[in-house]
Write a protein that holds these residues in place. Structure first.
Motif, mmCIF file in Angstrom:
data_model
loop_
_atom_site.group_PDB
_atom_site.id
_atom_site.type_symbol
_atom_site.label_atom_id
_atom_site.label_comp_id
_atom_site.label_asym_id
_atom_site.label_seq_id
_atom_site.Cartn_x
_atom_site.Cartn_y
_atom_site.Cartn_z
ATOM 1 N N TYR A 2 0.883 -1.173 0.000
ATOM 2 C CA TYR A 2 0.000 0.000 0.000
ATOM 3 C C TYR A 2 0.915 1.215 0.000
ATOM 4 C CZ TYR A 2 -4.087 2.744 1.334
ATOM 5 O OH TYR A 2 -5.126 3.635 1.356
ATOM 6 N N ARG A 43 1.503 0.535 10.601
ATOM 7 C CA ARG A 43 1.314 1.930 10.976
ATOM 8 C C ARG A 43 1.662 2.834 9.785
ATOM 9 N NH1 ARG A 43 5.633 4.763 14.390
ATOM 10 N NH2 ARG A 43 6.409 4.690 12.281
ATOM 11 N N ASP A 95 4.909 4.997 7.540
ATOM 12 C CA ASP A 95 5.954 5.966 7.879
ATOM 13 C C ASP A 95 5.408 7.389 7.827
ATOM 14 O OD1 ASP A 95 8.239 4.343 8.370
ATOM 15 O OD2 ASP A 95 8.168 3.798 6.248
ATOM 16 N N HIS A 135 13.278 -1.835 14.697
ATOM 17 C CA HIS A 135 12.744 -0.774 13.840
ATOM 18 C C HIS A 135 13.644 0.451 14.004
ATOM 19 C CE1 HIS A 135 10.060 2.526 12.681
ATOM 20 N NE2 HIS A 135 9.432 1.630 11.922
ATOM 21 N N ARG A 165 13.153 3.445 14.435
ATOM 22 C CA ARG A 165 12.744 4.413 15.452
ATOM 23 C C ARG A 165 12.679 3.809 16.852
ATOM 24 N NH1 ARG A 165 9.627 9.041 14.112
ATOM 25 N NH2 ARG A 165 9.748 9.460 11.906
ATOM 26 N N GLN A 186 11.667 -2.996 23.182
ATOM 27 C CA GLN A 186 10.528 -2.201 22.685
ATOM 28 C C GLN A 186 9.913 -2.885 21.456
ATOM 29 O OE1 GLN A 186 11.258 1.951 21.672
ATOM 30 N NE2 GLN A 186 9.257 2.084 20.726
ATOM 31 N N ASP A 187 10.779 -3.426 20.584
ATOM 32 C CA ASP A 187 10.266 -4.129 19.402
ATOM 33 C C ASP A 187 9.481 -5.373 19.806
ATOM 34 O OD1 ASP A 187 11.097 -2.740 16.970
ATOM 35 O OD2 ASP A 187 13.099 -2.998 17.787
ATOM 36 N N LYS A 223 0.777 -6.352 19.305
ATOM 37 C CA LYS A 223 0.042 -6.544 18.050
ATOM 38 C C LYS A 223 -0.670 -7.905 18.077
ATOM 39 C CE LYS A 223 3.609 -4.853 15.255
ATOM 40 N NZ LYS A 223 4.212 -4.235 14.052
HETATM 41 P P1 FAD Z 1 4.375 -0.323 14.700
HETATM 42 O O1 FAD Z 1 4.144 -1.790 14.805
HETATM 43 O O2 FAD Z 1 3.295 0.537 15.190
HETATM 44 O O3 FAD Z 1 5.767 0.071 15.210
HETATM 45 C C1 FAD Z 1 6.963 -0.584 14.765
HETATM 46 C C2 FAD Z 1 8.165 -0.325 15.658
HETATM 47 O O4 FAD Z 1 8.508 1.031 15.700
HETATM 48 C C3 FAD Z 1 7.955 -0.723 17.078
HETATM 49 O O5 FAD Z 1 9.087 -1.310 17.599
HETATM 50 C C4 FAD Z 1 7.666 0.600 17.754
HETATM 51 O O6 FAD Z 1 7.960 0.505 19.106
HETATM 52 C C5 FAD Z 1 8.589 1.490 17.002
HETATM 53 N N1 FAD Z 1 8.129 2.850 16.924
HETATM 54 C C6 FAD Z 1 7.117 3.272 16.183
HETATM 55 N N2 FAD Z 1 6.978 4.610 16.334
HETATM 56 C C7 FAD Z 1 7.907 5.002 17.173
HETATM 57 C C8 FAD Z 1 8.261 6.257 17.714
HETATM 58 N N3 FAD Z 1 7.591 7.346 17.384
HETATM 59 N N4 FAD Z 1 9.299 6.304 18.557
HETATM 60 C C9 FAD Z 1 9.967 5.195 18.873
HETATM 61 N N5 FAD Z 1 9.672 3.991 18.397
HETATM 62 C C10 FAD Z 1 8.661 3.879 17.557
HETATM 63 N N6 FAD Z 1 4.989 0.705 4.589
HETATM 64 C C11 FAD Z 1 4.071 1.211 3.695
HETATM 65 O O7 FAD Z 1 3.858 2.436 3.652
HETATM 66 N N7 FAD Z 1 3.373 0.372 2.852
HETATM 67 C C12 FAD Z 1 3.537 -0.984 2.868
HETATM 68 O O8 FAD Z 1 2.889 -1.704 2.112
HETATM 69 C C13 FAD Z 1 4.496 -1.541 3.778
HETATM 70 N N8 FAD Z 1 4.709 -2.887 3.852
HETATM 71 C C14 FAD Z 1 5.578 -3.399 4.786
HETATM 72 C C15 FAD Z 1 5.728 -4.793 4.878
HETATM 73 C C16 FAD Z 1 6.603 -5.360 5.825
HETATM 74 C C17 FAD Z 1 6.724 -6.855 5.928
HETATM 75 C C18 FAD Z 1 7.370 -4.498 6.673
HETATM 76 C C19 FAD Z 1 8.329 -5.080 7.659
HETATM 77 C C20 FAD Z 1 7.227 -3.112 6.584
HETATM 78 C C21 FAD Z 1 6.329 -2.544 5.648
HETATM 79 N N9 FAD Z 1 6.135 -1.148 5.551
HETATM 80 C C22 FAD Z 1 5.219 -0.635 4.651
HETATM 81 C C23 FAD Z 1 6.923 -0.219 6.383
HETATM 82 C C24 FAD Z 1 6.196 0.184 7.700
HETATM 83 O O9 FAD Z 1 5.051 0.943 7.409
HETATM 84 C C25 FAD Z 1 7.195 0.979 8.553
HETATM 85 O O10 FAD Z 1 8.228 0.144 8.999
HETATM 86 C C26 FAD Z 1 6.624 1.802 9.687
HETATM 87 O O11 FAD Z 1 7.655 2.699 10.128
HETATM 88 C C27 FAD Z 1 6.243 1.008 10.933
HETATM 89 O O12 FAD Z 1 5.096 0.340 10.723
HETATM 90 P P2 FAD Z 1 4.674 -0.836 11.795
HETATM 91 O O13 FAD Z 1 3.408 -1.367 11.319
HETATM 92 O O14 FAD Z 1 5.781 -1.768 11.985
HETATM 93 O O15 FAD Z 1 4.484 0.060 13.115
#
Ligand code: FAD
Length: 308
Positions: free
Chosen positions: A39, A97, A99, A165, A167, A173-174, A181
């Motif tokens: 997406y 979530r 970026d 991650h 961030r 934290q991860d 989740k």
């Molecule tokens: P979360 O699960 O909410 O957080 C992930 C990690 O980041 C956690 O460890 C959390 O603690 C840490 N974290 C988050 N925010 C903060 C903060 N503000 N300060 C400190 N730590 C923080 N992106 C797209 O736009 N489109 C896609 O289709 C897409 N596909 C993906 C598929 C896969 C398999 C993966 C691994 C990533 C993909 N991404 C995609 C990237 C993803 O959106 C980013 O990695 C985004 O930054 C985090 O999303 P999340 O769902 O892991 O977030």
């Protein structure tokens, strides 16, 4: 038998659309567990993603998984987005979530109403439950009778980060995020790409010790050129795999570099499977050659029985 699955992205031009639909039949014929469709950042690919998902849903019997991101959305917007995908027949999601928009800082409160992927997982379940609270099933032998059962559930995958991650402040934290989740209703995790089997195997061990029970599929990207390697490192923040970079740089031409990248992805897949991974998820770059070569090298493609 370990499973395998593929990731596609929505095409950005007529040419890349033609290339995608030319490789799709080969990917489908390999028999993946599912095919996921990314997406675009900040919702930039709603229609193109739905088009690719529709193609998979209507033209194949493979499960189509929709990536969805929630960053910057209100509850109402995110709920509407989920309904639109459910209406299109999607029952499998990768909840992310997403970026922040380029240049945004924490102070810009870019997140919107949903602060994390876990909240999106809950919202998808809620929207599906509201949409289909009950289903009526036939009762064998009683043509007029109907049995009321609870509505069908959706599969929700989430992202996991074996090397953290970018961030995140710490490994714990991860792990806490992944556990949260799962508690929110996720039933599968797919990892960010990584280059060493121990990164994944060590992460899974820690995740299990922390209480994560869902499957964690390793995400593998065949990296066939120096440029692509540099680009994915920039996007993911992963550390440079020094040996792979040097082998790619020493390759005399593009074809030799491709073989280096394939060998590396095959070796990684084999180590992961030997270490206990029950499947692999391949980032395809909308091509079938490299992913199918990796599957063949890893022994995951069923070969036809040779004629006697
Ligand atoms: P979360 O699960 O909410 O957080 C992930 C990690 O980041 C956690 O460890 C959390 O603690 C840490 N974290 C988050 N925010 C903060 C903060 N503000 N300060 C400190 N730590 C923080 N992106 C797209 O736009 N489109 C896609 O289709 C897409 N596909 C993906 C598929 C896969 C398999 C993966 C691994 C990533 C993909 N991404 C995609 C990237 C993803 O959106 C980013 O990695 C985004 O930054 C985090 O999303 P999340 O769902 O892991 O977030």
């Amino acid at each position: 038998m370990p499973t395998f699955s593929f990731e596609l992205y929505p095409p950005r031009s007529a040419r890349s659309e033609a290339a995608l639909y030319a490789c799709l039949p080969d990917l489908v014929a390999a028999g993946p567990e599912f095919i996921s469709v990314t997406y675009g950042a900040n919702g930039s690919s709603r229609e193109p993603s739905l088009d690719v998902l529709g193609h998979i849903l209507q033209g194949t019997d493979v499960q189509a998984m929709a990536h969805l991101t929630c960053v910057g959305s209100s509850y109402a917007e995110a709920s509407e987005l989920i309904r639109q995908f459910l209406d299109a027949g999607v029952t499998s999601f990768l909840a992310l979530r997403g970026d922040p928009p380029e240049g945004a800082t924490e102070a810009d409160s870019f997140l919107g109403d949903l602060g994390s992927a876990g909240e999106l997982v809950q919202l998808i379940h809620r929207v599906q439950a509201e949409r289909e609270q009950f289903a009526f099933h036939e009762v064998p032998g009683f043509p007029a009778a109907r049995r009321i059962v609870s509505g069908s559930k959706v599969t929700i995958a989430v992202a996991a980060f074996p090397n953290g991650h970018p961030r995140s402040r710490s490994v714990s934290q991860d792990l806490d995020t992944l556990l949260a989740k799962e508690a929110a209703g996720a039933n599968l995790a797919i990892t960010q790409l990584f280059f060493h089997a121990d990164d994944y195997l060590g992460f899974v061990e820690k995740a299990r010790a922390a209480g994560v029970t869902m499957r964690i599929l390793p995400g593998i990207m065949p990296v066939l050129s120096v440029n692509r390697l540099k680009r994915v490192l920039e996007l993911t923040g992963e550390e440079t795999p020094v040996e792979l970079l040097s082998a790619l740089e020493s390759a005399p031409d593009a074809q030799a570099a491709s073989l280096v990248g394939l060998d590396s992805a095959i070796g990684l897949s084999r180590e992961l499977l030997a270490g206990g991974a029950d499947g692999i998820h391949l980032y395809t770059f909308n091509s079938s050659d490299a992913p199918l070569a990796v599957l063949a090298g890893a022994g995951l493609l069923e070969t036809s029985t040779p004629a006697l």
